[in-house]
Design a protein around this motif. Structure first.
Motif, PDB file in Angstrom:
ATOM      1  N   MET B 310       0.833  -1.210   0.000  1.00 38.86           N
ATOM      2  CA  MET B 310       0.000   0.000   0.000  1.00 38.86           C
ATOM      3  C   MET B 310       0.860   1.249   0.000  1.00 38.86           C
ATOM      4  N   VAL B 311       1.897   1.225   0.876  1.00 42.00           N
ATOM      5  CA  VAL B 311       2.716   2.429   1.012  1.00 42.00           C
ATOM      6  C   VAL B 311       3.499   2.680  -0.265  1.00 42.00           C
ATOM      7  N   ILE B 312       4.146   1.626  -0.784  1.00 44.42           N
ATOM      8  CA  ILE B 312       4.949   1.793  -2.009  1.00 44.42           C
ATOM      9  C   ILE B 312       4.059   2.265  -3.161  1.00 44.42           C
ATOM     10  N   HIS B 334      -3.569  -1.158  -4.789  1.00 44.30           N
ATOM     11  CA  HIS B 334      -4.803  -1.923  -4.648  1.00 44.30           C
ATOM     12  C   HIS B 334      -4.523  -3.373  -4.252  1.00 44.30           C
ATOM     13  N   ALA B 335      -3.381  -3.904  -4.713  1.00 47.06           N
ATOM     14  CA  ALA B 335      -3.013  -5.250  -4.277  1.00 47.06           C
ATOM     15  C   ALA B 335      -2.857  -5.265  -2.758  1.00 47.06           C
ATOM     16  N   GLY B 336      -2.289  -4.177  -2.218  1.00 46.73           N
ATOM     17  CA  GLY B 336      -2.155  -4.082  -0.768  1.00 46.73           C
ATOM     18  C   GLY B 336      -3.522  -4.034  -0.083  1.00 46.73           C
ATOM     19  N   PHE B 337      -4.436  -3.230  -0.650  1.00 44.73           N
ATOM     20  CA  PHE B 337      -5.782  -3.159  -0.063  1.00 44.73           C
ATOM     21  C   PHE B 337      -6.437  -4.537  -0.075  1.00 44.73           C
ATOM     22  N   LEU B 338      -6.250  -5.250  -1.198  1.00 44.73           N
ATOM     23  CA  LEU B 338      -6.852  -6.581  -1.288  1.00 44.73           C
ATOM     24  C   LEU B 338      -6.306  -7.501  -0.205  1.00 44.73           C
ATOM     25  N   LEU B 339      -4.979  -7.357   0.067  1.00 45.97           N
ATOM     26  CA  LEU B 339      -4.381  -8.232   1.085  1.00 45.97           C
ATOM     27  C   LEU B 339      -4.968  -7.959   2.467  1.00 45.97           C
ATOM     28  N   THR B 340      -5.372  -6.693   2.732  1.00 41.77           N
ATOM     29  CA  THR B 340      -6.011  -6.437   4.031  1.00 41.77           C
ATOM     30  C   THR B 340      -7.274  -7.284   4.153  1.00 41.77           C
ATOM     31  N   GLY B 341      -7.982  -7.456   3.014  1.00 43.00           N
ATOM     32  CA  GLY B 341      -9.166  -8.301   3.040  1.00 43.00           C
ATOM     33  C   GLY B 341      -8.811  -9.757   3.256  1.00 43.00           C
ATOM     34  N   LEU B 356     -13.213 -13.483   2.581  1.00 44.03           N
ATOM     35  CA  LEU B 356     -13.262 -14.027   1.234  1.00 44.03           C
ATOM     36  C   LEU B 356     -14.274 -13.298   0.345  1.00 44.03           C
ATOM     37  N   PRO B 357     -15.534 -13.138   0.773  1.00 44.17           N
ATOM     38  CA  PRO B 357     -16.463 -12.407  -0.097  1.00 44.17           C
ATOM     39  C   PRO B 357     -16.028 -10.976  -0.343  1.00 44.17           C
ATOM     40  N   ALA B 358     -15.420 -10.350   0.679  1.00 46.10           N
ATOM     41  CA  ALA B 358     -14.974  -8.965   0.496  1.00 46.10           C
ATOM     42  C   ALA B 358     -13.921  -8.890  -0.601  1.00 46.10           C
ATOM     43  N   VAL B 359     -12.952  -9.820  -0.556  1.00 48.76           N
ATOM     44  CA  VAL B 359     -11.895  -9.798  -1.572  1.00 48.76           C
ATOM     45  C   VAL B 359     -12.485 -10.097  -2.947  1.00 48.76           C
ATOM     46  N   MET B 360     -13.420 -11.054  -2.996  1.00 45.80           N
ATOM     47  CA  MET B 360     -14.010 -11.400  -4.293  1.00 45.80           C
ATOM     48  C   MET B 360     -14.749 -10.209  -4.887  1.00 45.80           C
ATOM     49  N   PHE B 361     -15.503  -9.505  -4.035  1.00 47.60           N
ATOM     50  CA  PHE B 361     -16.224  -8.325  -4.539  1.00 47.60           C
ATOM     51  C   PHE B 361     -15.232  -7.266  -4.998  1.00 47.60           C
ATOM     52  N   TYR B 362     -14.201  -7.061  -4.195  1.00 46.98           N
ATOM     53  CA  TYR B 362     -13.191  -6.042  -4.532  1.00 46.98           C
ATOM     54  C   TYR B 362     -12.551  -6.356  -5.883  1.00 46.98           C
ATOM     55  N   LEU B 363     -12.231  -7.636  -6.105  1.00 48.29           N
ATOM     56  CA  LEU B 363     -11.592  -8.015  -7.371  1.00 48.29           C
ATOM     57  C   LEU B 363     -12.492  -7.670  -8.552  1.00 48.29           C
ATOM     58  N   LEU B 364     -13.767  -7.999  -8.426  1.00 49.37           N
ATOM     59  CA  LEU B 364     -14.702  -7.702  -9.505  1.00 49.37           C
ATOM     60  C   LEU B 364     -14.787  -6.198  -9.740  1.00 49.37           C
ATOM     61  N   PHE B 430     -11.862  -3.424   4.327  1.00 52.74           N
ATOM     62  CA  PHE B 430     -11.394  -2.827   5.585  1.00 52.74           C
ATOM     63  C   PHE B 430     -12.225  -3.355   6.752  1.00 52.74           C
ATOM     64  N   ARG B 431     -13.540  -3.517   6.493  1.00 49.74           N
ATOM     65  CA  ARG B 431     -14.381  -4.019   7.572  1.00 49.74           C
ATOM     66  C   ARG B 431     -13.967  -5.441   7.943  1.00 49.74           C
ATOM     67  N   ALA B 432     -13.685  -6.219   6.901  1.00 51.43           N
ATOM     68  CA  ALA B 432     -13.257  -7.598   7.169  1.00 51.43           C
ATOM     69  C   ALA B 432     -11.995  -7.596   8.025  1.00 51.43           C
ATOM     70  N   ALA B 433     -11.045  -6.693   7.667  1.00 51.69           N
ATOM     71  CA  ALA B 433      -9.797  -6.649   8.429  1.00 51.69           C
ATOM     72  C   ALA B 433     -10.059  -6.208   9.866  1.00 51.69           C
ATOM     73  N   ILE B 434     -10.928  -5.218  10.036  1.00 47.50           N
ATOM     74  CA  ILE B 434     -11.189  -4.707  11.381  1.00 47.50           C
ATOM     75  C   ILE B 434     -11.900  -5.771  12.219  1.00 47.50           C
ATOM     76  N   GLU B 435     -12.839  -6.481  11.588  1.00 56.22           N
ATOM     77  CA  GLU B 435     -13.545  -7.521  12.323  1.00 56.22           C
ATOM     78  C   GLU B 435     -12.587  -8.583  12.835  1.00 56.22           C
ATOM     79  N   ASP B 436     -11.493  -8.750  12.111  1.00 59.78           N
ATOM     80  CA  ASP B 436     -10.539  -9.750  12.555  1.00 59.78           C
ATOM     81  C   ASP B 436      -9.488  -9.140  13.471  1.00 59.78           C
TER      82      ASP B 436
END
Lengths: 634, 515
Positions: B310-312, B334-341, B356-364, B430-436
């Motif tokens: 994300m930073v780079i 965006h690859a970094g954002f996806l990894l947070t999911g 998983l659903p969050a990342v799938m939606f993000y990819l689409l 982000f919500r998925a990451a925070i929930e975890d």
């Protein structure tokens, strides 16, 4: 207070608000196409609203309990906040409805003549219609949020109309001042509504008044004081009174309608409407009393020193509303008296302002009374109607002001304690001062040697202007007698305020009337001695006593405001701008520079050589593997 | 010794068969079809193949089976990602088929073998012949990607990786203009891709050595039985490195800007949208299915890599002056954002959790938006091809308000402004990451988003509030294919931002891995 669902004509009470609103919308959106007939439409909608309001009131008189709730639609529904848009037609709101549409109609008619030559006449009528609609919403809403919407609506209309001649710097400044000071009050009202919602979960009158009994004393007092703050802002009461005299920069019909007869009495309405809250908190009521007493004296004293005819009337308004605040502060015995005085004041003060407008019309927009004089013969209709309004205001026996002002003074004395004597004394003193400054105004304007130049040719106003003045003059003469003796207002308002206990009279009413009349006569005599007997200098004398000097500067109210609020505010603004420029901007720019710099430095790694990329990947892989091993080992 | 025929569910394989079948037919058409009618036929074959793949994945919805002798896992998540790849692939093919924008009627070189800059090359530059090998090549790549996200076996995964990579290396070098840049990009991509493949393959070897199996489920069992130790962890590291390379996650992103810039823009769009989906599909499957029990081993790694990426991506994007490079760094961020999911993935039992659903939606959502953004880039042209330098876009809104508006929409979505798909996607991951419990990561992600928003918004400011250059670029009138792509991607970007409910629900229901 029991309400019944609206039926028949009363269920159409929303039309009373909708008509002027429609007028405003047509005039504002229609643009120049409506220039030719816009003022007539604006007047017609208000007159129609008055007729409808009258019919509603007649029907209301026949309704059991005299209170009708017309549910319109749900305005806000989020979570636990549920605000319905409903109208409450009860004796109190119906009284205001008639005052607003009645005086509003007359002033619309008057404005047809007064604004005849103004190129922006259509806009003027649009704003005036907007004001009427907002004011009606304020008094007819059945919850505090509807009241607040109307409250802000009249504030907006007032702002627009004070600054109607916005090319005059003084008008623009006055509008700004009114807006800012009203904001201070509005914050109080908003906070009060928040407190109601937080503590009671509702903002409807029914819910709030049903639930206040359970609230803690401190909360009730806070609620009362916050509402009072709002009322002080809108009604030009101490300490938020300074905007009202400046607001006279607006066209005179505006001063008559908004800044004398209706909007500035919204504070009285708010406190009277919130009577169930104030009944439970003597502390807040005491503050209301203090505010009323201070303001009535303040307005009367300052009114004695000004030479600007409209400003004298404005300070008189401040002072008279002080009487009303004093009355509502007295509690159940005073509510009906306050509303009665409010109504008669609406008549005679509107009439006085229209008369002042007529004088200005005749004198080429001159407002300095030192340049008037001897106008009685040139403007006979204005003189007679203005004179009747004057007599009503100073409390000449058996005219409007006499009945209603006396009622307030009696109610104050009936308290029976030292405070009652003090308040009664202040009110009587105020009556004397009122007689002094109003007589001074009469003498300087209509009597004595003409001090205007010959080329001014004062002439009587057209009948479209004088007719409303005549109607208001009739009201000034008769309203008090009618409201006190013929159709007793306190009986009419009983469903709202309840039946006050019959207080024992400390002083016999007849004696009070006698004393007040005597003090009034003293005031008139003093004015004759100081002003009427000798020549009025055309330039205000500079060598005067410190008291006069202080009164000329409105008892230093603006000086206090400026040094306590405006200058520190400006310093604060400057300090914040400095912090924003140096601190915030510096931090932001520094951050941006840091990021940009690191971006270019990091970017150097992007050499374009595959070998260095591969090396980077290898390094990354080593780090990844090392990290994973470290994690599992640890 | 008898060899048992593996069980083979042709129905579950239908999407792959469709796409690979189309690719093979494409090769035959290339060999035997008459040259003049090849282009429409190739486009039709490729589109039928990918759209057929898309339709069959939809028809297969709800399938959960392991087939082909355990090599493929056809499950909800796999089918969702296959459908995403097939759909985005079809849109990319439409960009390939655009013939109105380039004066020579194609973005691809006529004859890739002719040395760049030679006399013959200059002759061919203006010839209106089109090159049709890209269609079967791209179709093969799409097939490889679809195989990649359903591979249930490390070796099949490796094969799929190569099937999707090799055609990509090739078509990256097929640009008609700025050929040297394109060829350099292809070579770089090939060299570094091979390097990454080697990592992956070595990882496979290590894992096999430690556990004795290449089946993901088998690896999972072996790891849960505490076999392997260091060897497995080393293998996991190398496998992840290989996959992170394909997903252009920093610090394995270095190829991305160069290749994105050099490759023909339709190919860049294809790579940015589809490769990302495929790589993340494989990462999810690998981490969740094979190493789900080792969650606490790889979580810190993903955590760290996500932050670096994300930073780079955000910081380096700030100083880019070329729009394609800028979008490349955006892709890294965006690859970094996806990894947070990915971190939101709870690896317990059958439940996929919110990650998983969050990342799938993000990819689409990201795939559609970035495809649209690159499609807009193909419209703005100067004499030497596409005008991708930032300064050339100054005042574009005055010249072509619609183009500027559509580009602004995509940029706002990439920045994650509400009412665009980008916001919904970011919110979900982000919500998925925070929930975890990974809120510090979400915080870094928010800051990185804020930094990245600067360079997206800068383009909008440039388009709307700058005076256009005198010799500015022209905005071409796109033909039907690009118009379809722009309409679909813009509509999807808006719809997924305003009414994302249906698609979010679909991703939720589909978020199942078997194996």
């Amino acid at each position: 207070m029991d309400t019944v669902a609206a039926e028949g004509l009363l269920s159409a009470s929303w039309l009373v608000i909708a008509l002027p609103l429609l007028g405003a919308a047509v005039l504002l959106l229609g643009g120049r196409r409506t220039d030719a007939w816009g003022h007539l439409l604006g007047t017609a909608t208000v007159v129609a609203a008055f007729v409808l309001g009258l019919l509603c009131t007649v029907q209301l008189a026949g309704v059991e309990g005299h209170a009708v709730d017309a549910e319109l639609f749900t305005f806000v529904s989020t979570g636990s906040l549920d605000v319905g848009a409903g109208l409450l037609v009860d004796p109190l709101s119906a009284t205001f409805m008639l005052l607003i549409t009645g005086v509003g109609s007359l002033i619309h008619v008057y404005s047809i003549g007064y604004m005849a030559h103004d190129p922006r006449r259509r806009r003027f009528f649009a704003y005036l219609n907007l004001f009427v609609a907002a004011m009606l919403l304020l008094v007819l809403g059945d919850n505090y949020v509807a009241l607040y919407v109307g409250w802000e609506g009249v504030g907006l209309a007032s702002y627009l109309l004070i600054a109607f001649w916005h090319d005059r710097p003084s008008a623009a400044t006055a509008a700004k001042k009114a807006f800012v000071m009203n904001r201070v009050g509005d914050v109080g009202l908003a906070l009060a509504i928040f407190v109601m919602f937080a503590q009671l979960g509702t903002v409807s009158y029914e819910g709030v008044f049903g639930g206040v009994g359970a609230l803690a004393g401190g909360t009730l007092t806070a609620l009362g004081l916050l509402l009072l703050l709002g009322a002080c802002g809108k009604s030009g009461q101490f300490p938020l009174q300074a905007w009202l005299p400046d607001a006279m920069e607006g066209p005179t019909p505006v001063s008559a309608l908004i800044h004398a007869a209706t909007m500035v009495t919204a504070g009285v309405y708010l406190i009277a409407r919130s009577a169930p809250i104030y009944d439970l908190t003597p502390t807040a009521r005491g503050v209301v009393l203090a505010v009323g007493a201070i303001t009535l004296l303040y307005g009367a004293i300052v009114g004695c020193a000004y030479d600007d005819i409209k400003k004298v009337l404005a300070y008189s308004t401040v002072s008279q509303i002080g009487y009303m605040f004093l009355a509502v502060g007295l509690g159940p015995v005073g509510y009906a008296a306050a509303i009665a005085h409010l109504l008669t004041h609406g008549f005679f003060k509107a009439g006085l302002f229209l008369g002042a407008g007529s004088v200005m019309h005749a004198m080429g927009d001159e407002v300095d009374m030192r340049r008037f004089g001897g106008l009685a013969r040139r403007l006979p209709v204005t003189f007679v109607t203005f004179g009747l309004g004057y007599l009503a205001l100073i409390g000449f026996p058996f005219l409007s002001g006499y009945w209603t002002k006396d009622a307030i003074i009696e109610a104050a004395l009936d308290r029976g304690d030292w405070a009652g004597w003090l308040l009664g004394g202040v009110a009587v003193l105020g009556a004397g001062l009122t007689a002094f400054y109003m007589t001074r105004l009469m003498l300087m304007t209509f009597f004595g040697r003409p001090r205007w130049t010959e080329d001014q040719h004062p002439h009587e106003s057209p009948s479209v202007m004088t007719a409303p003045m005549v109607v208001l003059a009739v009201g000034s003469v008769a309203a008090g007698f009618l409201l006190v003796q013929v159709f007793p207002l306190d009986t009419w308002l009983e469903p709202v305020f309840g039946v006050p206990e019959e207080a024992e009279h400390v002083v016999a009413p007849a004696l009070v009337g006698l004393v007040v009349t005597a003090v009034m006569a003293l005031g008139v005599l003093a004015a004759w001695l100081f002003v009427g007997r000798r020549e009025v200098p055309e330039v205000a004398p500079a060598r005067v006593s410190p008291v006069v000097r202080a009164a000329r500067r409105a008892l230093y109210a603006d000086t206090v405001n400026e040094s306590l609020f405006m200058r520190p505010g400006q310093w604060l603004t400057r300090a914040l701008v400095w912090v924003d420029n140096r601190g915030v901007d510096g931090a932001v720019n520094g951050l941006a520079a840091t990021l940009g710099g690191s971006s270019s430095r990091l970017g150097r790694a992007q050499t374009g050589f595959v070998r260095s990329y591969a090396l980077g990947m290898l390094g990354g892989a080593v780090v990844v593997a090392g990290a994973l091993l470290a994690v599992t080992a640890g | 010794m008898t060899i048992e025929a593996p069980d083979l569910s042709l129905a579950a394989l239908a999407p792959l068969l469709f796409v690979f079948g189309a690719a093979c037919i494409g090769v035959l058409v290339e060999a035997f079809g008459p040259r003049d009618s090849r282009h429409p036929v190739q486009v039709a074959v490729a589109l039928v193949g990918t759209l057929g793949g898309l339709v069959t994945t939809v028809l297969l919805a709800g399938t959960r089976e392991v087939t082909a002798g355990g090599a493929l896992a056809v499950d909800g998540a796999g089918l969702f990602l296959q459908a995403t790849i097939a759909g985005l692939g079809a849109l990319s093919l439409l960009l390939f088929a655009e013939r109105n924008l380039d004066p020579a009627r194609s973005a691809f070189v006529v004859s890739a073998a002719v040395p760049a800059g030679s006399v013959r090359d200059r002759e061919l530059l203006t010839v209106q012949r089109v090159q049709t090998e890209v269609y079967p090549l791209a179709t093969f790549a799409i097939g490889g990607m679809m195989l990649f996200v359903t591979a249930n076996d490390l070796l099949v995964m490796f094969v799929a990786l190569e099937v999707l990579s090799l055609p990509l290396y090739l078509i990256s070098g097929l640009a008609r203009r700025r050929r040297l840049l394109s060829q350099e990009a292809a070579v770089k991509y090939f060299l570094l891709g091979s390097f990454a493949s080697a990592f992956f393959l070595y990882g496979v070897a290590l894992v096999y050595g430690a556990t004795g199996t290449v089946r993901l489920a088998g690896v999972r069992e072996a790891v849960a039985g505490a076999e392997g130790g260091t060897l497995v962890v080393l293998g996991l590291a190398l496998l992840v490195v290989g996959l992170l390379f394909k997903a252009s996650v920093a610090p394995f992103h270095t190829w991305t800007p160069d290749v994105y810039q050099g490759a023909p823009t339709p190919v860049t769009a294809f790579m940015a949208a589809c490769t990302k989906v495929a790589a993340f599909g494989a990462i999810l499957r690998l981490l969740y299915v094979a190493f789900g029990t080792e969650e606490w081993t790889w979580r810190p790694l993903v955590y760290g890599v996500a932050i670096v990426s994300m930073v780079i991506g955000a910081v380096l994007g700030l100083t880019q002056t070329d729009l394609k490079r800028m979008l490349a760094y955006s892709s890294v961020a965006h690859a970094g954002f996806l990894l947070t999911g990915v971190l939101g993935l709870p690896a317990t039992g059958d439940a996929a959790g919110s990650g998983l659903p969050a990342v799938m939606f993000y990819l689409l959502a990201y795939g559609l938006t970035t495809l649209g953004a690159f499609a807009v880039l193909t419209l703005v042209r100067s004499g030497e091809g596409e005008a991708t330098h930032l300064s050339q876009w100054a005042g574009l809104a005055q010249r072509s308000p619609l183009t500027a508006a559509v580009m602004s929409l995509f940029l706002l979505a990439l920045a994650g402004i509400p009412l665009t798909s980008g916001f919904t996607g970011k919110f979900a991951v982000f919500r998925a990451a925070i929930e975890d419990g990974a809120w510090p990561l979400a915080l870094v992600a928010l800051l990185a988003s804020a930094v990245a928003a600067f360079f997206y918004l800068r383009v909008i400011v440039l388009m709307y509030f700058s005076e256009p250059a005198v010799d500015g670029p022209t905005v071409g009138v796109p033909g039907l294919p690009t118009t379809i792509v722009l309409a679909v991607t813009a509509a999807a970007t808006l719809l997924l931002g305003i009414v994302p409910g249906a698609v979010l629900g679909l991703a939720d229901r589909a978020a199942i891995f078997v194996g």
